[in-house]
Design an enzyme around this catalytic site. Structure first.
Site, PDB file in Angstrom:
ATOM      1  N   SER A 164      -2.849  -8.208   2.123  1.00 20.76           N
ATOM      2  CA  SER A 164      -4.325  -7.996   2.592  1.00 20.76           C
ATOM      3  C   SER A 164      -5.305  -8.902   1.983  1.00 20.76           C
ATOM      4  CB  SER A 164      -4.684  -6.413   2.792  1.00 20.76           C
ATOM      5  OG  SER A 164      -4.582  -6.038   1.161  1.00 20.76           O
TER       6      SER A 164
ATOM      7  N   THR B 263      -8.112  -7.926  12.060  1.00 20.07           N
ATOM      8  CA  THR B 263      -9.404  -7.899  11.203  1.00 20.07           C
ATOM      9  C   THR B 263     -10.171  -8.857  11.786  1.00 20.07           C
ATOM     10  OG1 THR B 263      -9.895  -9.107   9.194  1.00 20.07           O
ATOM     11  CG2 THR B 263      -7.940  -9.621  10.104  1.00 20.07           C
ATOM     12  N   ASP B 264     -11.538  -8.810  11.363  1.00 18.32           N
ATOM     13  CA  ASP B 264     -12.510  -9.682  12.125  1.00 18.32           C
ATOM     14  C   ASP B 264     -12.431 -11.178  11.467  1.00 18.32           C
ATOM     15  OD1 ASP B 264     -13.361  -9.289   9.196  1.00 18.32           O
ATOM     16  OD2 ASP B 264     -15.409  -8.914   9.846  1.00 18.32           O
ATOM     17  N   GLU B 265     -11.569 -11.288  10.246  1.00 17.74           N
ATOM     18  CA  GLU B 265     -11.311 -12.776   9.795  1.00 17.74           C
ATOM     19  C   GLU B 265     -10.457 -13.772  10.741  1.00 17.74           C
ATOM     20  OE1 GLU B 265     -10.083 -13.014   5.974  1.00 17.74           O
ATOM     21  OE2 GLU B 265     -11.203 -11.333   4.991  1.00 17.74           O
TER      22      GLU B 265
ATOM     23  N   TYR C 230      -4.082 -16.086   4.911  1.00 14.94           N
ATOM     24  CA  TYR C 230      -4.226 -14.432   5.137  1.00 14.94           C
ATOM     25  C   TYR C 230      -4.677 -14.359   6.573  1.00 14.94           C
ATOM     26  CZ  TYR C 230      -6.171  -9.967   6.001  1.00 14.94           C
ATOM     27  OH  TYR C 230      -6.655  -8.670   6.587  1.00 14.94           O
TER      28      TYR C 230
ATOM     29  N   LYS D  39      -2.560 -12.950  10.095  1.00 17.11           N
ATOM     30  CA  LYS D  39      -3.020 -11.811  10.795  1.00 17.11           C
ATOM     31  C   LYS D  39      -3.309 -12.127  12.255  1.00 17.11           C
ATOM     32  CE  LYS D  39      -4.101  -8.108   9.683  1.00 17.11           C
ATOM     33  NZ  LYS D  39      -3.366  -6.843   9.720  1.00 17.11           N
TER      34      LYS D  39
ATOM     35  N   PRO E 228     -17.296 -11.405 -11.900  1.00 18.75           N
ATOM     36  CA  PRO E 228     -17.297 -12.560 -11.317  1.00 18.75           C
ATOM     37  C   PRO E 228     -17.393 -12.853  -9.885  1.00 18.75           C
ATOM     38  CG  PRO E 228     -15.085 -11.340 -11.496  1.00 18.75           C
ATOM     39  CD  PRO E 228     -15.907 -10.558 -12.029  1.00 18.75           C
TER      40      PRO E 228
HETATM   41  P1  NAD Z   1      -3.672  -2.476   1.603  1.00 19.34           P
HETATM   42  O1  NAD Z   1      -3.438  -4.060   0.805  1.00 19.34           O
HETATM   43  O2  NAD Z   1      -4.853  -1.590   0.667  1.00 19.34           O
HETATM   44  O3  NAD Z   1      -2.412  -1.859   1.842  1.00 19.34           O
HETATM   45  C1  NAD Z   1      -1.489  -2.254   2.336  1.00 19.34           C
HETATM   46  C2  NAD Z   1      -0.306  -1.529   2.430  1.00 19.34           C
HETATM   47  O4  NAD Z   1       0.964  -1.788   3.131  1.00 19.34           O
HETATM   48  C3  NAD Z   1       0.198  -0.937   1.266  1.00 19.34           C
HETATM   49  O5  NAD Z   1       0.553   0.482   1.032  1.00 19.34           O
HETATM   50  C4  NAD Z   1       1.712  -1.828   0.979  1.00 19.34           C
HETATM   51  O6  NAD Z   1       2.611  -1.067   0.228  1.00 19.34           O
HETATM   52  C5  NAD Z   1       1.986  -1.734   2.499  1.00 19.34           C
HETATM   53  N1  NAD Z   1       2.682  -2.923   2.796  1.00 19.34           N
HETATM   54  C6  NAD Z   1       2.695  -4.196   2.531  1.00 19.34           C
HETATM   55  N2  NAD Z   1       3.834  -5.017   2.897  1.00 19.34           N
HETATM   56  C7  NAD Z   1       4.749  -3.946   3.472  1.00 19.34           C
HETATM   57  C8  NAD Z   1       5.942  -4.247   4.333  1.00 19.34           C
HETATM   58  N3  NAD Z   1       6.501  -5.353   4.441  1.00 19.34           N
HETATM   59  N4  NAD Z   1       6.383  -2.902   4.584  1.00 19.34           N
HETATM   60  C9  NAD Z   1       5.713  -1.824   4.544  1.00 19.34           C
HETATM   61  N5  NAD Z   1       4.745  -1.579   4.110  1.00 19.34           N
HETATM   62  C10 NAD Z   1       4.209  -2.754   3.585  1.00 19.34           C
HETATM   63  O7  NAD Z   1      -4.541  -2.995   2.572  1.00 19.34           O
HETATM   64  P2  NAD Z   1      -5.732  -2.374   3.444  1.00 19.34           P
HETATM   65  O8  NAD Z   1      -6.946  -3.034   2.911  1.00 19.34           O
HETATM   66  O9  NAD Z   1      -5.630  -0.974   3.388  1.00 19.34           O
HETATM   67  O10 NAD Z   1      -5.629  -3.082   4.770  1.00 19.34           O
HETATM   68  C11 NAD Z   1      -4.863  -2.165   5.749  1.00 19.34           C
HETATM   69  C12 NAD Z   1      -4.849  -3.004   7.075  1.00 19.34           C
HETATM   70  O11 NAD Z   1      -6.177  -3.075   7.594  1.00 19.34           O
HETATM   71  C13 NAD Z   1      -4.178  -4.537   6.821  1.00 19.34           C
HETATM   72  O12 NAD Z   1      -3.533  -4.591   8.291  1.00 19.34           O
HETATM   73  C14 NAD Z   1      -5.714  -5.226   6.880  1.00 19.34           C
HETATM   74  O13 NAD Z   1      -5.100  -6.527   7.513  1.00 19.34           O
HETATM   75  C15 NAD Z   1      -6.511  -4.638   7.681  1.00 19.34           C
HETATM   76  N6  NAD Z   1      -7.836  -4.735   7.454  1.00 19.34           N
HETATM   77  C16 NAD Z   1      -8.375  -4.364   6.242  1.00 19.34           C
HETATM   78  C17 NAD Z   1      -9.784  -4.607   6.121  1.00 19.34           C
HETATM   79  C18 NAD Z   1     -10.249  -4.138   4.669  1.00 19.34           C
HETATM   80  O14 NAD Z   1     -11.434  -4.447   4.651  1.00 19.34           O
HETATM   81  N7  NAD Z   1      -9.407  -3.898   3.740  1.00 19.34           N
HETATM   82  C19 NAD Z   1     -10.717  -4.760   7.256  1.00 19.34           C
HETATM   83  C20 NAD Z   1     -10.074  -5.178   8.364  1.00 19.34           C
HETATM   84  C21 NAD Z   1      -8.773  -5.100   8.606  1.00 19.34           C
HETATM   85  O1  DAU Z   2     -13.358  -8.941   6.957  1.00 15.09           O
HETATM   86  C1  DAU Z   2     -12.143  -7.879   6.849  1.00 15.09           C
HETATM   87  C2  DAU Z   2     -11.293  -8.295   5.602  1.00 15.09           C
HETATM   88  O2  DAU Z   2     -11.928  -7.930   4.187  1.00 15.09           O
HETATM   89  C3  DAU Z   2      -9.922  -7.974   5.535  1.00 15.09           C
HETATM   90  O3  DAU Z   2      -9.194  -8.456   6.502  1.00 15.09           O
HETATM   91  C4  DAU Z   2      -9.250  -8.330   4.151  1.00 15.09           C
HETATM   92  O4  DAU Z   2      -8.068  -7.303   4.137  1.00 15.09           O
HETATM   93  C5  DAU Z   2     -10.013  -7.644   2.962  1.00 15.09           C
HETATM   94  O5  DAU Z   2      -9.452  -7.984   1.827  1.00 15.09           O
HETATM   95  C6  DAU Z   2     -11.479  -8.051   3.167  1.00 15.09           C
HETATM   96  O6  DAU Z   2     -11.467  -9.595   2.920  1.00 15.09           O
HETATM   97  P1  DAU Z   2     -12.515 -10.427   1.808  1.00 15.09           P
HETATM   98  O7  DAU Z   2     -12.060 -11.714   1.445  1.00 15.09           O
HETATM   99  O8  DAU Z   2     -13.918 -10.300   2.674  1.00 15.09           O
HETATM  100  O9  DAU Z   2     -12.727  -9.270   0.562  1.00 15.09           O
HETATM  101  P2  DAU Z   2     -12.761  -9.453  -0.831  1.00 15.09           P
HETATM  102  O10 DAU Z   2     -13.123  -8.071  -1.343  1.00 15.09           O
HETATM  103  O11 DAU Z   2     -11.624 -10.101  -1.368  1.00 15.09           O
HETATM  104  O12 DAU Z   2     -13.990 -10.288  -1.008  1.00 15.09           O
HETATM  105  C7  DAU Z   2     -15.315  -9.776  -0.612  1.00 15.09           C
HETATM  106  C8  DAU Z   2     -16.103 -10.980  -0.809  1.00 15.09           C
HETATM  107  O13 DAU Z   2     -16.610 -11.186  -2.128  1.00 15.09           O
HETATM  108  C9  DAU Z   2     -15.958 -12.213  -0.577  1.00 15.09           C
HETATM  109  O14 DAU Z   2     -16.841 -13.177  -0.252  1.00 15.09           O
HETATM  110  C10 DAU Z   2     -15.338 -12.749  -1.958  1.00 15.09           C
HETATM  111  C11 DAU Z   2     -16.401 -12.170  -2.879  1.00 15.09           C
HETATM  112  N1  DAU Z   2     -15.473 -11.868  -4.051  1.00 15.09           N
HETATM  113  C12 DAU Z   2     -14.476 -11.407  -4.139  1.00 15.09           C
HETATM  114  C13 DAU Z   2     -13.783 -11.023  -5.366  1.00 15.09           C
HETATM  115  C14 DAU Z   2     -12.624 -10.335  -5.193  1.00 15.09           C
HETATM  116  C15 DAU Z   2     -16.213 -12.445  -5.355  1.00 15.09           C
HETATM  117  O15 DAU Z   2     -17.500 -12.886  -5.099  1.00 15.09           O
HETATM  118  N2  DAU Z   2     -15.673 -12.164  -6.698  1.00 15.09           N
HETATM  119  C16 DAU Z   2     -14.419 -11.503  -6.746  1.00 15.09           C
HETATM  120  O16 DAU Z   2     -13.882 -11.346  -7.531  1.00 15.09           O
END
Ligand code: NAD
Ligand code: DAU
Length: 342
Positions: free
Chosen positions: A85, A125-127, A153, A157, A208
């Site tokens: 992710s 994801t919205d990405e 990534y 997705k 950072p």
């Molecule tokens: P995360 O990285 O915190 O957790 C991912 C989980 O998936 C972990 O528990 C990992 O062990 C498991 N995993 C990874 N590869 C695997 C595999 N091959 N088989 C079984 N398990 C596996 O992720 P998250 O932030 O909780 O995101 C969850 C989902 O939501 C993802 O699909 C991500 O794309 C989506 N999403 C995340 C966000 C966000 O802001 N974090 C927003 C929109 C959508």
């Molecule tokens: O929009 C949904 C997505 O949000 C999910 O699909 C992804 O799984 C999730 O990781 C998240 O992606 P982002 O890239 O937006 O999240 P991240 O926390 O990595 O970064 C958020 C913003 O902050 C982005 O503009 C990059 C910036 N950033 C991130 C890190 C880790 C920094 O400026 N410094 C940093 O060290």
């Protein structure tokens, strides 16, 4: 009903497991997770106490293991959170993103076709929509916005998301897809912006911020995302996509300054570092469809949610301190120090 929740040991998946256990005690919840660096069994410690919960350690792209689980459990619903992710990691090494996010999704859906299923739900994801310009605040992502990805990534997705819709059209698989904006809240892995900044600010370490910190994300409290998924997987229309987001746009700099203010730390900790390659500028969701069809609205305002989240990180230091004391150190050095980002 029996529900397989993949990726339930990660951030959003674990919050979803707890929501299901608390609100649907008649359902059986099976967490399928292979515990990558982002999966943490200690997160599910309380879930293990529920008699209707089972944890299974397996890779979603391992066809034999997935079919074995389907034979044992005959699930009614599969909700797929499991994924690689983190955008920065995908830029370093895309391969595992394609394997887990695309092939893993295919294997799960093939099992759904083979054994029969009431609903397969894909957590997208919205990405997948790419980004919006900063100077057009009138623009939002709708479900009709073209897929236009930026990173390995988001491309992986998008591949999975489109494959899910293709399995519906071609094979009639009863699927739904949700595309959500950035989540924050408990159990968020400390490589992502909000938990990274909280943990580093508490240690008085430099924060950072990529580029100028002007990139905008549409933040949603994780429980609101989980409630939306629950509504869609149980009542959403088959074959449909639903956007999830709460009109909570903040620049990264605003988020970091809010965290520093809440913790009583100086803004001098902010360090502007080399930008992320291909860095998306702005995400903003139009959630009209899910609101109109399923009555969903976010319940937590960012101003409250960020305070609750900071409180959670203060109260649960052992959870994240254990993570950042191990292999995570090497990750931080590789991703930040070697790139001149810290
Ligand atoms: P995360 O990285 O915190 O957790 C991912 C989980 O998936 C972990 O528990 C990992 O062990 C498991 N995993 C990874 N590869 C695997 C595999 N091959 N088989 C079984 N398990 C596996 O992720 P998250 O932030 O909780 O995101 C969850 C989902 O939501 C993802 O699909 C991500 O794309 C989506 N999403 C995340 C966000 C966000 O802001 N974090 C927003 C929109 C959508
Ligand atoms: O929009 C949904 C997505 O949000 C999910 O699909 C992804 O799984 C999730 O990781 C998240 O992606 P982002 O890239 O937006 O999240 P991240 O926390 O990595 O970064 C958020 C913003 O902050 C982005 O503009 C990059 C910036 N950033 C991130 C890190 C880790 C920094 O400026 N410094 C940093 O060290």
């Amino acid at each position: 009903m029996t529900i397989i929740v993949t990726g339930g040991a990660g951030f959003i998946g674990s919050n979803f497991v707890y929501l299901e256990l608390e609100e649907h005690s008649d359902d059986r919840i099976i967490c399928l997770d292979n515990l990558t660096y982002a999966g943490n069994l200690s997160t599910l410690k309380k879930a293990m106490e529920y008699p209707n919960f089972r944890f299974v350690k397996a890779d979603i792209s391992d066809r034999e293991a997935v079919e074995k689980l389907f034979e044992e459990e005959h699930p009614d619903i599969v909700v797929n959170f499991a994924a690689e992710s983190h955008v920065d990691r995908s830029i370093e090494d895309p391969g595992i993103f394609l394997q887990t996010n695309i092939i893993g999704t295919q294997v799960l859906m093939d099992a759904c076709r083979k054994y029969g299923i009431k609903r397969y739900h894909q957590v997208s994801t919205d990405e997948v929509y790419g980004d919006l310009p900063l100077d057009r605040p009138d623009l939002f992502f709708t479900e009709e916005t073209p897929i236009h990805t930026s990173s390995p990534y988001s491309s992986s997705k998008a591949g999975a998301d489109l494959l899910v819709l293709a399995y519906h059209r071609t094979y009639g698989l009863p699927v739904t897809v949700t595309r959500c904006s950035n989540n924050y809240g408990p159990y968020h892995f400390p490589e992502k912006l909000i938990p990274l900044m909280i943990s580093r600010a508490l240690a008085d370490e430099p924060l950072p911020v990529y580029g100028k910190g002007e990139n905008v994300r549409d933040w949603l409290y994780v429980k609101d995302h989980c409630k939306a998924i629950d509504l869609v997987m149980r009542g959403g229309r088959v074959g449909e996509v639903y956007n999830i987001g709460g009109h909570n746009e903040k620049s990264n700099l605003e988020v970091v300054k809010t965290i520093l203010k809440e913790l009583g730390k100086s803004e001098d900790l902010i360090t502007f570092v080399t930008d992320r390659p291909g860095h998306d500028m702005r995400y903003a969701i139009d959630p009209t469809k899910i609101h109109n069809e399923l009555g969903w609205l976010p319940e937590t305002k960012f101003e409250d949610g960020i305070k609750q989240t900071i409180r959670w990180y203060l109260d649960n230091k052992e959870w994240w301190e254990e993570i950042i004391s191990g292999e995570y150190r090497n990750y931080f050095d590789k991703m930040y120090k070697e790139k001149g980002r810290a």
